[in-house]
Motif scaffolding. Structure first.
Motif, PDB file in Angstrom:
ATOM      1  N   PHE A  23       0.830  -1.205   0.000  1.00  0.00           N
ATOM      2  CA  PHE A  23       0.000   0.000   0.000  1.00  0.00           C
ATOM      3  C   PHE A  23       0.866   1.257   0.000  1.00  0.00           C
ATOM      4  N   VAL A  24       1.909   1.276   0.823  1.00  0.00           N
ATOM      5  CA  VAL A  24       2.809   2.436   0.882  1.00  0.00           C
ATOM      6  C   VAL A  24       3.523   2.614  -0.463  1.00  0.00           C
ATOM      7  N   VAL A  25       3.970   1.516  -1.059  1.00  0.00           N
ATOM      8  CA  VAL A  25       4.629   1.586  -2.365  1.00  0.00           C
ATOM      9  C   VAL A  25       3.648   2.080  -3.425  1.00  0.00           C
ATOM     10  N   PHE A  26       2.392   1.669  -3.309  1.00  0.00           N
ATOM     11  CA  PHE A  26       1.385   2.128  -4.262  1.00  0.00           C
ATOM     12  C   PHE A  26       1.201   3.639  -4.180  1.00  0.00           C
ATOM     13  N   HIS A  27       1.353   4.213  -2.989  1.00  0.00           N
ATOM     14  CA  HIS A  27       1.302   5.675  -2.853  1.00  0.00           C
ATOM     15  C   HIS A  27       2.383   6.311  -3.726  1.00  0.00           C
ATOM     16  N   LEU A  28       3.563   5.714  -3.739  1.00  0.00           N
ATOM     17  CA  LEU A  28       4.651   6.263  -4.549  1.00  0.00           C
ATOM     18  C   LEU A  28       4.360   6.116  -6.042  1.00  0.00           C
ATOM     19  N   ILE A  59       2.396   7.574   6.033  1.00  0.00           N
ATOM     20  CA  ILE A  59       3.722   7.067   5.665  1.00  0.00           C
ATOM     21  C   ILE A  59       3.913   7.140   4.152  1.00  0.00           C
ATOM     22  N   GLY A  60       2.906   6.712   3.392  1.00  0.00           N
ATOM     23  CA  GLY A  60       2.993   6.775   1.940  1.00  0.00           C
ATOM     24  C   GLY A  60       3.111   8.195   1.416  1.00  0.00           C
ATOM     25  N   LEU A  61       2.315   9.109   1.978  1.00  0.00           N
ATOM     26  CA  LEU A  61       2.367  10.505   1.544  1.00  0.00           C
ATOM     27  C   LEU A  61       3.691  11.161   1.927  1.00  0.00           C
ATOM     28  N   MET A  62       4.257  10.776   3.058  1.00  0.00           N
ATOM     29  CA  MET A  62       5.576  11.296   3.428  1.00  0.00           C
ATOM     30  C   MET A  62       6.638  10.778   2.459  1.00  0.00           C
ATOM     31  N   ASN A 137       0.023  16.611   5.547  1.00  0.00           N
ATOM     32  CA  ASN A 137      -0.430  15.286   5.099  1.00  0.00           C
ATOM     33  C   ASN A 137      -1.383  14.615   6.089  1.00  0.00           C
ATOM     34  N   ILE A 138      -1.267  14.937   7.366  1.00  0.00           N
ATOM     35  CA  ILE A 138      -2.143  14.312   8.365  1.00  0.00           C
ATOM     36  C   ILE A 138      -3.620  14.651   8.119  1.00  0.00           C
ATOM     37  N   PRO A 139      -3.984  15.919   7.850  1.00  0.00           N
ATOM     38  CA  PRO A 139      -5.410  16.195   7.619  1.00  0.00           C
ATOM     39  C   PRO A 139      -5.995  15.454   6.426  1.00  0.00           C
TER      40      PRO A 139
END
Length: 195
Positions: A23-28, A59-62, A137-139
């Protein structure tokens, strides 16, 4: 886009313990697949629940923010295009505040990387940029994870009211002064007088 989202759901369901990493990699990868941030964050809420979906989305957005910070200076043509868009949308001498960027990230049709560019202009040092990225990114992660399932049930009137409210917040959080360099101010005056 539906095929990409279906691929994400299949990867995560089949991934088991590796699902959060996928999922985190998919964000990238989302940036290259032209999938809106809100869609991926909503999918995280559906797949992992509110708490873990929010954490994995942050985490993904960061990761996306780090990627943008590292590579934007190495792509001058892209940086030039983003600067032109920023100047057209927000004005040449207007710098968005961190609060404005956080609110604008909640509006799905405002480009995520344009806002990252504005954030990088505001906070050019890496540590400052990363702190500000976390704050902005949190909001978006919370909002779209928690309210994602309800957004589809909103009427057009409710959506319009939310967008108007967000626009008012962006206006209220604006920087109250603009600094224009002396030579830029007089250059514009002489260009107008000559034209």
């Amino acid at each position: 886009m539906n095929e990409d989202l279906s691929l994400l759901l299949i990867m995560v369901e089949a991934g088991g313990i590796m699902a959060p990493l996928a999922f985190v990699v998919f964000h990238l990868l989302r940036s290259f697949l032209f999938i809106p941030v809100s869609v991926v964050v909503v999918a995280g809420g559906v797949l992992f629940g509110t708490l873990w979906g929010t954490i994995y989305s942050v985490i993904g957005l960061m990761g996306v923010s780090i990627f943008f910070y590292v590579f934007i200076d190495r792509m001058p043509k892209t940086q030039e295009r983003i600067l032109k868009i920023k100047n057209r949308w927000f004005g040449e001498y207007r710098n968005l505040t961190v609060g404005q960027i956080a609110i604008l990230r909640l509006i799905p049709f405002v480009h995520y990387h344009l806002l990252s560019f504005c954030l990088k202009q505001r906070k050019p040092k890496f540590k400052e940029y990363m702190r500000a990225s976390l704050v902005t990114n949190i909001p978006i992660a919370l909002f779209f994870t928690i309210f994602g399932e309800y957004i589809s049930t909103f009427t057009p009137t409710v959506i319009a009211m939310i967008l108007i409210g967000l626009t008012c917040l962006v206006y209220l959080l604006r920087e109250k002064q603009n600094v224009i360099k002396w030579r830029d101010f007089f250059k514009r005056k002489t260009e107008k007088a000559a034209g």
